[in-house]
Design an enzyme around this catalytic site. Structure first.
Site, mmCIF file in Angstrom:
data_model
loop_
_atom_site.group_PDB
_atom_site.id
_atom_site.type_symbol
_atom_site.label_atom_id
_atom_site.label_comp_id
_atom_site.label_asym_id
_atom_site.label_seq_id
_atom_site.Cartn_x
_atom_site.Cartn_y
_atom_site.Cartn_z
ATOM 1 N N VAL A 246 1.234 -3.632 3.918
ATOM 2 C CA VAL A 246 1.185 -4.921 4.612
ATOM 3 C C VAL A 246 2.429 -5.783 4.362
ATOM 4 O O VAL A 246 2.621 -6.809 5.002
ATOM 5 C CB VAL A 246 -0.091 -5.737 4.284
ATOM 6 N N TYR B 132 -4.193 4.645 8.049
ATOM 7 C CA TYR B 132 -5.549 4.075 8.151
ATOM 8 C C TYR B 132 -6.254 4.494 9.436
ATOM 9 O O TYR B 132 -6.196 5.643 9.821
ATOM 10 C CB TYR B 132 -5.493 2.542 8.041
ATOM 11 N N SER C 282 0.790 -1.238 0.000
ATOM 12 C CA SER C 282 0.000 0.000 0.000
ATOM 13 C C SER C 282 0.817 1.280 0.000
ATOM 14 O O SER C 282 0.262 2.362 -0.216
ATOM 15 C CB SER C 282 -0.910 0.024 1.221
HETATM 16 O O1 DON Z 1 -4.886 -4.238 -1.711
HETATM 17 C C1 DON Z 1 -4.379 -5.120 -1.047
HETATM 18 O O2 DON Z 1 -5.083 -5.904 -0.447
HETATM 19 C C2 DON Z 1 -2.875 -5.276 -0.911
HETATM 20 N N1 DON Z 1 -2.264 -5.649 -2.113
HETATM 21 C C3 DON Z 1 -2.225 -4.052 -0.345
HETATM 22 C C4 DON Z 1 -2.758 -3.771 0.988
HETATM 23 C C5 DON Z 1 -1.904 -2.985 1.906
HETATM 24 O O3 DON Z 1 -0.687 -2.941 1.874
HETATM 25 C C6 DON Z 1 -2.641 -2.353 2.993
HETATM 26 N N2 DON Z 1 -1.758 -1.794 3.933
HETATM 27 N N3 DON Z 1 -1.478 -1.799 5.037
#
Ligand code: DON
Length: 315
Positions: free
Chosen positions: A267, A249, A71
């Site tokens: 993540v 977030y 993200s």
């Molecule tokens: O969109 C998603 O589910 C992931 N590829 C990225 C999510 C993400 O990194 C959220 N962050 N904390």
């Protein structure tokens, strides 16, 4: 530039080593994997890197370990949309209001909300990716990778197994994309937009790369290592504002209160921090709290802010 923090380079690196030693034993948290047994992720990987706007580099621990940008990419894709379309149009498509909800929440997208809340959560990020210009899917991806190259200072690549896994397992993102199109918030082929979104998330970087990206934002869009302008300086305040209010977030409020500089997490375990005019901060450690933020990453940023007075409202 480190002198601006009233500390010598030697005592600064000693501080970073001490933080690394202090938080390495903190073994709580859950590691994100898009599917079981896809890759081995060591919960003890822990790297810190700081790059100043005059190009000094401070590294500790596993700063060379590659990981997925995830993200954190949302910040840079937002910069591309701003460059492609200008601020007024982009804000008319995706708002800049924090949600207080999880990153993949659907709750706040409703028929009468007109646009997703902000570009740092999945709804807004998918709408932003939908705005990235290009002659077709390959051209759009190349433009995105070229944009990353300017920030990082060398070429970066998509990790194919992670991409394939997210493409097959990401029901929630498919649902978000269909809902956005149903509400008229995105247009065109769902698969093309979602593919590009997942490609932008599946780029591999390391802590050093991430700190250079942060230093580029701290340096008005100019990469301090290469001297290249990665993004027009006009858009820096837009990027830093949404990072500041929405980057962490449903932890964003507490983050601003305690840490007080713009940041974004992913993540994959990375956190990028920007101290405007001073430095970029990158921390990588895979175990996450329930909001999807790196636990050691948060601790290190809190402690750096406290020790060096990095809160932007600190007098
Ligand atoms: O969109 C998603 O589910 C992931 N590829 C990225 C999510 C993400 O990194 C959220 N962050 N904390």
């Amino acid at each position: 530039m480190i002198a601006q923090l009233h500390v010598s380079p030697t005592s600064f690196i000693t501080d970073l080593r001490e933080l690394h030693r202090q938080y390495l034993p903190l073994r709580q948290g859950k590691i994100y994997v898009s599917e079981p047994d896809l890759v081995e992720i060591n919960p003890d990987w822990f790297g810190i890197c700081i790059v100043t706007v005059d190009g000094q580099v401070y590294t500790v621990g596993d700063w060379e370990q590659p990981f997925l940008i995830q993200s954190i990419s949302k910040v840079f894709a937002y910069g591309m949309a701003l460059s492609d379309w200008g601020r007024d149009y982009v804000v008319s498509r995706v708002d800049v209001e924090p949600t207080g909800d999880a990153y993949n929440s659907l709750i706040k997208v409703e028929e009468n909300s007109k646009r997703p809340y902000n570009p740092m959560v999945n709804t807004g990020a998918i709408a932003i990716t939908n705005l990235i210009e290009g002659k077709g899917p390959a051209h759009r991806l190349n433009r995105l990778l070229e944009m990353y190259r300017r920030y990082v200072g060398h070429r970066v690549f998509v990790d194919t197994p992670s991409l394939v896994s997210e493409q097959t397992a990401g029901d929630r993102n498919w649902a978000i994309a269909y809902l956005l199109r149903n509400f008229g918030m995105i247009s065109g082929e769902i698969k093309q937009t979602l593919d590009l979104y997942l490609q932008q998330c599946s780029v591999i970087i390391n802590c050093h790369d991430l700190a250079v990206m942060g230093a580029t934002l701290a340096n008005n869009g100019v990469n301090p290592m290469t001297g290249e302008q990665a993004i027009h300086s006009d858009y820096i305040k837009d990027l830093l504002s949404v990072m500041f209010t929405c980057g962490m977030y449903d932890f964003a409020g507490e983050w601003v209160y305690k840490v007080g500089f713009p940041a974004k997490s992913g993540v994959g375990g990375g956190i990028i921090g920007v101290v405007p005019g001073v430095m970029g901060i990158a921390v990588f450690s895979p175990p996450l709290d329930k909001r999807g933020n790196s636990i050691r990453g948060i601790k290190v940023c809190e402690e750096l802010s406290r020790r060096f007075g990095l809160h932007i409202f600190q007098s």
